[in-house]
Design a protein around this motif. Structure first.
Motif, short mmCIF file in Angstrom:
data_model
loop_
_atom_site.label_atom_id
_atom_site.label_comp_id
_atom_site.label_asym_id
_atom_site.label_seq_id
_atom_site.Cartn_x
_atom_site.Cartn_y
_atom_site.Cartn_z
N GLU A 114 0.85 -1.42 0.04
CA GLU A 114 -0.10 -0.14 -0.07
C GLU A 114 0.86 1.18 -0.16
OE1 GLU A 114 -3.36 2.18 2.60
OE2 GLU A 114 -2.86 -0.01 3.20
N ASP A 115 1.88 1.28 0.74
CA ASP A 115 2.80 2.35 0.97
C ASP A 115 3.38 2.59 -0.50
OD1 ASP A 115 2.18 2.55 3.58
OD2 ASP A 115 4.08 1.88 4.11
N LEU A 116 3.86 1.47 -1.06
CA LEU A 116 4.44 1.70 -2.49
C LEU A 116 3.24 2.21 -3.45
CD1 LEU A 116 7.03 1.49 -4.31
CD2 LEU A 116 6.26 -0.81 -4.74
N ALA A 117 2.21 1.87 -3.68
CA ALA A 117 1.39 2.08 -4.42
C ALA A 117 1.03 3.74 -4.17
CB ALA A 117 -0.07 1.59 -4.31
N LYS A 118 0.80 4.00 -3.07
CA LYS A 118 0.78 5.50 -2.90
C LYS A 118 1.96 6.31 -3.15
CE LYS A 118 -2.73 5.05 0.88
NZ LYS A 118 -2.81 4.98 2.34
N SER A 125 -2.79 10.34 -11.92
CA SER A 125 -3.64 9.44 -11.58
C SER A 125 -4.93 9.77 -11.65
CB SER A 125 -2.98 8.94 -10.06
OG SER A 125 -1.82 8.79 -10.07
N GLU A 126 -5.87 8.42 -11.78
CA GLU A 126 -7.24 8.42 -11.54
C GLU A 126 -7.82 8.82 -10.32
OE1 GLU A 126 -9.17 8.37 -14.52
OE2 GLU A 126 -7.37 7.93 -15.67
N ALA A 127 -8.73 9.73 -10.31
CA ALA A 127 -9.14 10.37 -8.84
C ALA A 127 -9.97 9.24 -8.13
CB ALA A 127 -10.10 11.56 -9.11
N LYS A 128 -10.58 8.51 -8.81
CA LYS A 128 -11.55 7.37 -8.03
C LYS A 128 -10.54 6.30 -7.60
CE LYS A 128 -15.35 4.12 -9.09
NZ LYS A 128 -16.29 3.78 -9.87
N ALA A 129 -9.66 5.95 -8.54
CA ALA A 129 -8.70 4.99 -7.93
C ALA A 129 -7.74 5.56 -6.83
CB ALA A 129 -7.54 4.53 -9.00
N ARG A 130 -7.25 6.61 -6.89
CA ARG A 130 -6.50 7.30 -5.67
C ARG A 130 -7.58 7.42 -4.45
NH1 ARG A 130 -1.24 8.84 -4.45
NH2 ARG A 130 -1.46 9.20 -2.25
N MET A 131 -8.65 7.66 -4.48
CA MET A 131 -9.57 7.84 -3.59
C MET A 131 -9.81 6.60 -2.75
SD MET A 131 -13.75 9.00 -3.30
CE MET A 131 -13.96 7.26 -4.06
N GLY A 157 4.41 6.63 -11.16
CA GLY A 157 3.37 6.11 -12.63
C GLY A 157 2.04 6.94 -12.33
N ARG A 158 1.40 6.37 -13.04
CA ARG A 158 -0.02 6.85 -12.81
C ARG A 158 -1.01 5.67 -12.76
NH1 ARG A 158 -4.47 7.00 -16.51
NH2 ARG A 158 -3.16 6.19 -18.36
N LEU A 159 -1.55 5.83 -11.35
CA LEU A 159 -2.44 4.90 -10.76
C LEU A 159 -3.79 5.01 -11.57
CD1 LEU A 159 -3.10 2.94 -8.41
CD2 LEU A 159 -4.25 4.98 -7.34
N THR A 160 -4.16 3.67 -12.27
CA THR A 160 -5.40 3.68 -13.23
C THR A 160 -6.46 3.11 -12.50
OG1 THR A 160 -4.78 1.82 -14.16
CG2 THR A 160 -3.92 3.79 -15.29
N HIS A 161 -6.10 2.07 -11.68
CA HIS A 161 -7.30 1.47 -11.03
C HIS A 161 -7.06 0.95 -9.46
CE1 HIS A 161 -8.10 0.87 -15.07
NE2 HIS A 161 -9.60 0.63 -14.74
#
Length: 169
Positions: A114-118, A125-131, A157-161
């Protein structure tokens, strides 16, 4: 464009309190969630060509159940380096990925995943995915990031999902 799939192991069983943490198996709920995530990956065409899996029993079992749902059989490496690994340690393992891999999956543990993804979720990054990621990254959750460049230079990177079993089933 490269894809990074960060998959937290599915729900593990605490039925045997004498088992070492490393040796805990999946709970029945975890087995169902792992299969569901495998079907979600297959349906979306997010098919890794290389997979790094913590050598703990619950991560190996999670990957086995996910892989059973995929139409491809990627190269898999089981490594103790991902067990209880920090975000920095996981990123170090990712940076060693085969340069020819276009899609890498990492199956591991929190809080490191989780820490790495953040940490990697940069601008765009997609707002819904980040939320969803900020809200909770439960067992069997998957963060999908895309980026240009080499694994060895990955820094954002760009969080897409951000997929969670409860969102799928």
């Amino acid at each position: 464009m490269r894809q990074l799939l960060l998959l937290r192991h599915a729900k593990s069983s605490w039925d045997d309190p004498d088992l070492d943490d490393f040796d805990r198996p999946l709970a029945q709920r975890g087995s169902k969630a792992a299969k569901l995530m495998g079907r979600a990956l297959a349906a979306r065409g997010w098919l890794p060509d290389q997979v790094l899996v913590s050598s703990a029993l619950r991560t190996r079992d999670t990957w086995r159940l996910v892989a059973d749902e995929l139409p491809v059989h990627p190269r898999v490496a089981f490594t103790e380096a991902l067990y209880e690994a920090s975000a920095a340690d996981i990123l170090s393992q990712i940076r060693l990925a085969d340069p020819s891999s276009g899609c890498l999956a990492v199956v591991g543990h929190n809080p490191g995943l989780e820490d790495l993804a953040k940490q990697l979720a940069g601008s765009g990054s997609e707002a819904k995915a980040r939320m969803r990621l900020d809200e909770k990254f439960p067992t069997a959750a998957l963060a999908r990031l895309v980026f240009d460049g080499d694994w060895s230079a990955l820094s954002s990177g760009r969080l897409t999902h951000c997929l969670r079993p409860k969102d799928l089933g």
